[in-house]
Motif scaffolding. Structure first.
Motif, short mmCIF file in Angstrom:
data_model
loop_
_atom_site.label_atom_id
_atom_site.label_comp_id
_atom_site.label_asym_id
_atom_site.label_seq_id
_atom_site.Cartn_x
_atom_site.Cartn_y
_atom_site.Cartn_z
N SER A 1 12.67 2.82 -7.80
CA SER A 1 11.85 4.03 -7.83
C SER A 1 12.70 5.29 -7.91
O SER A 1 12.32 6.26 -8.58
N LEU B 1 13.14 -1.93 -4.12
CA LEU B 1 12.05 -1.12 -4.68
C LEU B 1 12.39 0.37 -4.62
O LEU B 1 12.09 1.12 -5.56
N GLU B 2 13.02 0.80 -3.54
CA GLU B 2 13.44 2.20 -3.43
C GLU B 2 14.47 2.54 -4.50
O GLU B 2 14.40 3.62 -5.11
N ALA C 1 7.10 -0.66 -9.26
CA ALA C 1 7.97 -0.63 -8.07
C ALA C 1 7.47 0.44 -7.10
O ALA C 1 7.41 0.22 -5.89
N TRP C 2 7.10 1.59 -7.64
CA TRP C 2 6.57 2.67 -6.81
C TRP C 2 5.28 2.24 -6.12
O TRP C 2 5.09 2.48 -4.93
N LEU D 1 6.11 -0.36 -3.43
CA LEU D 1 6.76 0.32 -2.31
C LEU D 1 5.72 1.03 -1.45
O LEU D 1 5.76 0.95 -0.22
N ASN D 2 4.78 1.70 -2.08
CA ASN D 2 3.71 2.37 -1.32
C ASN D 2 2.88 1.37 -0.53
O ASN D 2 2.53 1.62 0.62
N LYS E 1 13.76 -6.37 -0.05
CA LYS E 1 12.80 -5.95 -1.07
C LYS E 1 12.54 -4.45 -1.04
O LYS E 1 12.46 -3.81 -2.08
N LYS E 2 12.43 -3.90 0.17
CA LYS E 2 12.12 -2.48 0.28
C LYS E 2 13.24 -1.64 -0.33
O LYS E 2 12.97 -0.71 -1.10
N THR E 3 14.48 -1.95 -0.02
CA THR E 3 15.61 -1.20 -0.57
C THR E 3 15.67 -1.35 -2.09
O THR E 3 15.93 -0.37 -2.81
N LEU F 1 3.89 -1.55 0.56
CA LEU F 1 4.76 -2.07 1.62
C LEU F 1 4.85 -1.08 2.77
O LEU F 1 4.79 -1.47 3.94
N GLU F 2 4.96 0.20 2.45
CA GLU F 2 5.07 1.22 3.49
C GLU F 2 3.76 1.38 4.26
O GLU F 2 3.77 1.72 5.44
#
Length: 102
Positions: A28, A24-25, A91-92, A95-96, A20-22, A98-99
């Motif tokens: 973004s 979303l990256e 998505a941004w 992602l924020n 998911k993280k990749t 998630l981080e």
């Protein structure tokens, strides 16, 4: 499950992603125009997405305005651009979030 908001739609769409993280990256960084979201490549798809998620998209446009103090600038087809903008902006945000958890 109905996906009434862009967030719900994107979270549901991400359920099929191995990373998911990749994903979303990628959204973004490269945007929907790169084809990373195959469901939003063709105008017929982005127009339908816009019509279904209009209220949620406009809320994200307003959120962007409040955050940045500037208007969303679009070039070309409004429904297409706003659909892409909403998915990329969400998505941004995801992602924020998630981080922050990591």
């Amino acid at each position: 499950m109905t996906n009434n908001t862009v967030r719900e739609w994107l979270e549901n769409w991400l359920d099929d992603s191995d990373d998911k993280k990749t994903t979303l990256e990628d959204i973004s960084s490269h945007g929907c125009q790169s084809g990373v979201v195959p469901e939003l490549i063709y105008y017929s798809d982005t127009h339908k997405f816009f019509d279904v998620h209009y209220n949620s998209i406009m809320e994200l446009v307003e959120e962007y305005r409040e955050m940045t103090g500037s208007e969303v600038q679009f070039n070309g087809d409004l429904k297409n651009y706003y659909s892409w903008f909403a998915v990329e902006f969400m998505a941004w945000e995801l992602l924020n979030e998630l981080e922050m958890v990591e």
